[in-house]
Design an enzyme around this catalytic site. Structure first.
Site, mmCIF file in Angstrom:
data_model
loop_
_atom_site.group_PDB
_atom_site.id
_atom_site.type_symbol
_atom_site.label_atom_id
_atom_site.label_comp_id
_atom_site.label_asym_id
_atom_site.label_seq_id
_atom_site.Cartn_x
_atom_site.Cartn_y
_atom_site.Cartn_z
ATOM 1 N N ARG A 90 7.140 5.413 -0.139
ATOM 2 C CA ARG A 90 5.713 5.712 -0.252
ATOM 3 C C ARG A 90 4.880 4.670 0.480
ATOM 4 N NH1 ARG A 90 2.070 2.817 -1.596
ATOM 5 N NH2 ARG A 90 3.070 2.186 -3.539
ATOM 6 N N SER A 91 5.294 3.398 0.414
ATOM 7 C CA SER A 91 4.568 2.347 1.121
ATOM 8 C C SER A 91 4.567 2.591 2.623
ATOM 9 C CB SER A 91 5.186 0.976 0.818
ATOM 10 O OG SER A 91 4.944 0.585 -0.509
ATOM 11 N N ILE A 163 3.231 -8.140 5.355
ATOM 12 C CA ILE A 163 2.790 -6.984 6.123
ATOM 13 C C ILE A 163 3.894 -5.944 6.180
ATOM 14 C CG2 ILE A 163 1.788 -6.195 8.284
ATOM 15 C CD1 ILE A 163 0.123 -8.308 6.696
ATOM 16 N N ALA A 242 -5.644 3.449 0.624
ATOM 17 C CA ALA A 242 -4.262 3.166 0.264
ATOM 18 C C ALA A 242 -4.085 3.098 -1.249
ATOM 19 C CB ALA A 242 -3.816 1.860 0.913
ATOM 20 N N GLY A 340 22.771 -2.304 -20.763
ATOM 21 C CA GLY A 340 23.362 -2.984 -19.615
ATOM 22 C C GLY A 340 23.360 -2.122 -18.363
ATOM 23 N N GLU A 363 -2.319 -4.634 -2.570
ATOM 24 C CA GLU A 363 -3.522 -3.778 -2.533
ATOM 25 C C GLU A 363 -4.490 -4.140 -3.662
ATOM 26 O OE1 GLU A 363 -3.601 -1.551 -0.056
ATOM 27 O OE2 GLU A 363 -1.494 -1.540 0.512
ATOM 28 N N THR A 365 -4.583 -7.437 -6.712
ATOM 29 C CA THR A 365 -3.831 -7.791 -7.908
ATOM 30 C C THR A 365 -4.473 -7.163 -9.147
ATOM 31 O OG1 THR A 365 -5.137 -9.775 -8.354
ATOM 32 C CG2 THR A 365 -3.246 -10.019 -6.862
#
Length: 384
Positions: A90-91, A163, A242, A340, A363, A365
């Site tokens: 997605r990024s 970046i 974004a 686990g 984008e 904090t």
């Protein structure tokens, strides 16, 4: 898993088609390999970009230049299904469309648009967005990257950090101080003096290319400047685009973790019965579903506002803050249900949980978005 609130009934036929198309792509092309990519710290961007372009997902919410021109909710739904695969996927799409293509589309010259947007929409060219610096993340107004005039040219010096796509990009949209304020520059990455070493040893967003950008007397023509914007309005408007994709995307990550936990709880037997039959597990699952559904409703509401032209940055901050926190809490609860097994890449939970730690920070904090809402409520700025 059943959609108890029938939230996706809100989708129109075109939006359902986009949902199903992206889901099929993620199922066929991403899920079989993404755990290996995450473990190795690789992402096959050059291989995937043309396929994403062919599906119309790159710059899909923009008009013209080969872009699909969908509505905002369609873009959000696509982000949701992409991040159900992995936040890194997605990024990649978000950076390409909302951070690299959007400023060229919104603020660029006709020549810049014609040169870059069709190639970026098809996946032939990859873009990145240079704003964050090593010493200036949440405070971009004090960035040190500087562009100065030299005749009709510009000389760019400085550095950017964290970046996405930097090391594989063909073009970087870089924001820099000038004598006339902050300006945006369209920088081909083969320009002498430009370098973009990849950042390694990450434990989050490993299936994603993350880089530093360095500018050492990078000479740019006057035509490299984005002509239609100056000041922080430019980069901040890109970030709002974004962040809208993020507040949708994390719903997909949360849903993937919830589905994994539900499936596991029905097959993992302890004390003679599936752990899903225990009250403690059912309570966890119920609250995880409530959080996922609430985040989804927030995304749909903000999508409707954006489609109506009424979405403002404070509302985007609300969505980014609330939905990322909810998704991270859901991922952590899912991890506990899997025990686990929750820390292995045989299941998607630890991968999503680690990725969401980055999404919480980038984008804007959670602290910055909290202060945006605080200022909206009180009229008093806490960070200026």
């Amino acid at each position: 898993m059943e959609d108890l609130l029938r939230i996706d009934d809100r989708l129109n036929p075109d939006q359902r088609l986009i949902r199903d198309t992206v889901t099929s792509f993620v199922t066929d092309r991403i899920l079989p390999d993404v755990a290996d990519w995450f473990e190795r710290g690789t992402f096959p961007a050059r291989e995937l970009a043309p396929a994403l372009g062919e599906l119309g997902l790159l710059g899909m919410h923009l008009e013209g230049y080969g872009c699909a021109g969908t509505d905002a909710t369609s873009y959000g739904v696509a982000c949701r299904e992409l991040e159900a695969g992995d936040s890194g996927l997605r990024s990649f799409v978000s950076v390409q469309g909302s951070l690299a293509m959007f400023p060229i589309w919104k603020y660029g010259s006709a020549e810049q648009k014609e040169e870059w947007l069709p190639r970026m929409a098809s996946g032939e060219a990859i873009g990145c967005f240079g704003l964050t610096e090593p010493d200036h993340g949440s405070d971009p107004s004090n960035m040190r990257t500087f562009a100065k005039r030299d005749g009709s040219d510009w000389i760019l010096n400085g550095a950017k950090m964290w970046i996405t796509n930097g090391s594989i990009a063909d073009v970087a949209v870089v924001w820099a101080q000038t004598d006339d304020g902050i300006r945006g520059f369209v920088v081909p990455t083969d320009t002498p003096g430009f370098s973009a070493p990849e950042i390694h040893k990450k434990l989050s967003l490993r299936a994603s290319v993350t880089s530093s950008l360095y500018f050492d007397d990078v000479r740019l023509p006057s035509t490299a400047v984005l002509p239609e914007v100056s000041g922080l309005k430019g980069p901040l408007s890109c970030l709002s685009e974004a962040r809208f994709g993020i507040l949708w995307g994390v719903v997909g990550a949360a849903r993937a973790c919830l589905e994994s936990a539900v499936d596991y709880s029905k097959t993992r037997v302890q004390f003679g019965k599936p752990i899903g039959a225990f009250q403690l597990t059912q309570e966890k699952l119920a609250w995880m579903y409530v959080g996922t559904a609430q985040a989804s409703l927030t995304a749909f509401h903000l999508g409707a506002l954006k489609d109506a032209g009424n979405l403002n940055p404070r509302q985007v901050s609300f969505g980014k803050l609330a939905n990322v926190r909810a998704a991270l809490d859901i991922a952590r609860q899912a991890r506990s249900i899997l025990g686990g097994n929750g820390i292995t890449l045989e299941y998607p939970v630890i991968r999503h949980m680690n990725n969401l730690e980055s999404v919480l920070t980038y984008e804007g904090t959670q602290e910055i978005h909290t202060l945006v809402l605080g200022e909206a409520l009180t009229g008093l700025s806490a960070y200026r």
